[in-house]
Write a protein that holds these residues in place. Structure first.
Motif, PDB file in Angstrom:
ATOM      1  N   ILE A  52      21.574  23.866  -2.579  1.00  0.00           N
ATOM      2  CA  ILE A  52      21.561  24.509  -1.049  1.00  0.00           C
ATOM      3  C   ILE A  52      21.820  26.180  -1.348  1.00  0.00           C
ATOM      4  CG2 ILE A  52      22.385  25.042   1.144  1.00  0.00           C
ATOM      5  CD1 ILE A  52      23.166  22.000   1.190  1.00  0.00           C
ATOM      6  N   TRP A  53      22.851  26.640  -1.902  1.00  0.00           N
ATOM      7  CA  TRP A  53      22.848  28.107  -2.251  1.00  0.00           C
ATOM      8  C   TRP A  53      21.922  28.633  -3.132  1.00  0.00           C
ATOM      9  CZ3 TRP A  53      24.990  32.258  -0.732  1.00  0.00           C
ATOM     10  CH2 TRP A  53      24.969  33.202  -1.531  1.00  0.00           C
ATOM     11  N   ARG A 108      14.850  32.073  -1.455  1.00  0.00           N
ATOM     12  CA  ARG A 108      13.985  32.007  -0.446  1.00  0.00           C
ATOM     13  C   ARG A 108      14.613  33.234   0.554  1.00  0.00           C
ATOM     14  NH1 ARG A 108      12.010  28.293  -3.045  1.00  0.00           N
ATOM     15  NH2 ARG A 108      10.928  26.815  -2.363  1.00  0.00           N
ATOM     16  N   LYS A 109      15.713  33.621   0.032  1.00  0.00           N
ATOM     17  CA  LYS A 109      16.365  34.980   1.054  1.00  0.00           C
ATOM     18  C   LYS A 109      16.409  34.430   2.370  1.00  0.00           C
ATOM     19  CE  LYS A 109      15.547  38.258  -2.069  1.00  0.00           C
ATOM     20  NZ  LYS A 109      15.698  37.830  -3.260  1.00  0.00           N
ATOM     21  N   LYS A 110      17.052  33.237   2.599  1.00  0.00           N
ATOM     22  CA  LYS A 110      17.492  32.700   3.863  1.00  0.00           C
ATOM     23  C   LYS A 110      18.842  32.766   4.225  1.00  0.00           C
ATOM     24  CE  LYS A 110      13.021  30.860   4.525  1.00  0.00           C
ATOM     25  NZ  LYS A 110      12.220  31.160   5.477  1.00  0.00           N
ATOM     26  N   TYR A 111      19.364  34.132   4.169  1.00  0.00           N
ATOM     27  CA  TYR A 111      20.792  34.130   4.317  1.00  0.00           C
ATOM     28  C   TYR A 111      21.263  34.011   5.741  1.00  0.00           C
ATOM     29  CZ  TYR A 111      20.457  36.242  -0.274  1.00  0.00           C
ATOM     30  OH  TYR A 111      20.482  36.332  -1.748  1.00  0.00           O
ATOM     31  N   LEU A 147      20.734  31.450   7.372  1.00  0.00           N
ATOM     32  CA  LEU A 147      21.084  30.044   7.731  1.00  0.00           C
ATOM     33  C   LEU A 147      22.539  29.755   7.186  1.00  0.00           C
ATOM     34  CD1 LEU A 147      17.840  28.217   6.377  1.00  0.00           C
ATOM     35  CD2 LEU A 147      18.599  28.428   8.584  1.00  0.00           C
ATOM     36  N   ILE A 148      23.145  30.762   6.483  1.00  0.00           N
ATOM     37  CA  ILE A 148      24.512  30.483   6.003  1.00  0.00           C
ATOM     38  C   ILE A 148      25.444  30.087   7.220  1.00  0.00           C
ATOM     39  CG2 ILE A 148      26.357  31.292   4.835  1.00  0.00           C
ATOM     40  CD1 ILE A 148      24.331  32.423   2.977  1.00  0.00           C
ATOM     41  N   PRO A 149      25.398  31.130   8.241  1.00  0.00           N
ATOM     42  CA  PRO A 149      26.188  30.631   9.454  1.00  0.00           C
ATOM     43  C   PRO A 149      26.409  29.279  10.095  1.00  0.00           C
ATOM     44  CG  PRO A 149      25.681  32.965   9.660  1.00  0.00           C
ATOM     45  CD  PRO A 149      24.713  32.367   8.752  1.00  0.00           C
ATOM     46  N   MET A 150      24.936  29.103  10.435  1.00  0.00           N
ATOM     47  CA  MET A 150      24.473  27.734  10.854  1.00  0.00           C
ATOM     48  C   MET A 150      25.073  26.568   9.893  1.00  0.00           C
ATOM     49  SD  MET A 150      20.926  27.942  12.833  1.00  0.00           S
ATOM     50  CE  MET A 150      19.898  28.561  11.505  1.00  0.00           C
ATOM     51  N   ILE A 151      24.911  26.643   8.734  1.00  0.00           N
ATOM     52  CA  ILE A 151      25.415  25.522   7.865  1.00  0.00           C
ATOM     53  C   ILE A 151      26.927  25.477   7.797  1.00  0.00           C
ATOM     54  CG2 ILE A 151      25.591  24.878   5.277  1.00  0.00           C
ATOM     55  CD1 ILE A 151      22.886  26.041   4.749  1.00  0.00           C
ATOM     56  N   ILE A 152      27.630  26.580   8.001  1.00  0.00           N
ATOM     57  CA  ILE A 152      29.070  26.645   8.100  1.00  0.00           C
ATOM     58  C   ILE A 152      29.578  25.923   9.481  1.00  0.00           C
ATOM     59  CG2 ILE A 152      31.274  28.224   8.233  1.00  0.00           C
ATOM     60  CD1 ILE A 152      29.714  30.083   6.235  1.00  0.00           C
ATOM     61  N   VAL A 153      29.102  26.325  10.536  1.00  0.00           N
ATOM     62  CA  VAL A 153      29.346  26.125  11.910  1.00  0.00           C
ATOM     63  C   VAL A 153      28.874  24.289  11.860  1.00  0.00           C
ATOM     64  CG1 VAL A 153      28.669  25.673  14.266  1.00  0.00           C
ATOM     65  CG2 VAL A 153      28.729  27.884  12.973  1.00  0.00           C
ATOM     66  N   LEU A 154      27.962  23.917  11.075  1.00  0.00           N
ATOM     67  CA  LEU A 154      27.497  22.429  11.189  1.00  0.00           C
ATOM     68  C   LEU A 154      28.712  21.742  10.319  1.00  0.00           C
ATOM     69  CD1 LEU A 154      23.650  22.298  10.834  1.00  0.00           C
ATOM     70  CD2 LEU A 154      25.153  21.609  12.801  1.00  0.00           C
ATOM     71  N   GLY A 155      29.024  22.324   9.145  1.00  0.00           N
ATOM     72  CA  GLY A 155      30.096  21.559   8.294  1.00  0.00           C
ATOM     73  C   GLY A 155      31.586  21.502   9.139  1.00  0.00           C
ATOM     74  N   LEU A 156      31.809  22.510   9.795  1.00  0.00           N
ATOM     75  CA  LEU A 156      33.150  22.413  10.627  1.00  0.00           C
ATOM     76  C   LEU A 156      33.028  21.540  11.624  1.00  0.00           C
ATOM     77  CD1 LEU A 156      33.908  26.408  10.684  1.00  0.00           C
ATOM     78  CD2 LEU A 156      34.798  24.758   9.226  1.00  0.00           C
ATOM     79  N   LEU A 157      32.092  21.481  12.231  1.00  0.00           N
ATOM     80  CA  LEU A 157      32.015  20.429  13.429  1.00  0.00           C
ATOM     81  C   LEU A 157      31.849  18.964  13.001  1.00  0.00           C
ATOM     82  CD1 LEU A 157      29.266  21.741  15.911  1.00  0.00           C
ATOM     83  CD2 LEU A 157      31.711  21.274  16.345  1.00  0.00           C
ATOM     84  N   SER A 158      31.197  18.688  11.481  1.00  0.00           N
ATOM     85  CA  SER A 158      31.408  17.357  11.063  1.00  0.00           C
ATOM     86  C   SER A 158      32.785  17.214  10.594  1.00  0.00           C
ATOM     87  CB  SER A 158      30.354  17.437   9.988  1.00  0.00           C
ATOM     88  OG  SER A 158      30.729  18.267   8.737  1.00  0.00           O
ATOM     89  N   LEU A 159      33.488  18.178   9.911  1.00  0.00           N
ATOM     90  CA  LEU A 159      34.668  17.905   9.718  1.00  0.00           C
ATOM     91  C   LEU A 159      35.638  17.450  10.693  1.00  0.00           C
ATOM     92  CD1 LEU A 159      35.354  20.631   6.978  1.00  0.00           C
ATOM     93  CD2 LEU A 159      35.255  18.110   6.440  1.00  0.00           C
TER      94      LEU A 159
END
Length: 49
Positions: free
Chosen positions: A7-8, A14-17, A19-31
């Motif tokens: 993913i990183w 692709r210079k899609k930096y 997306l990083i905050p959204m991935i972090i928030v989804l990870g925290l919600l899943s935890l």
């Protein structure tokens, strides 16, 4: 850990930096849902949603 590395590399290539905050928030919600569902805090977690 291999999937996080892929993913990183995808985001970096692709210079899609943005997306990083959204991935972090989804990870925290899943935890939160995983650990909240199996503990004594489960009733309080489910009232948040």
């Amino acid at each position: 850990m291999e999937s996080f590395k892929e993913i990183w590399l995808f985001l970096k290539e692709r210079k899609k930096y943005w997306l990083i905050p959204m991935i972090i928030v989804l990870g925290l919600l899943s935890l939160l849902l995983i650990f909240g569902g199996s503990s004594a805090v489960a009733p309080f977690v489910y009232t948040m949603f």
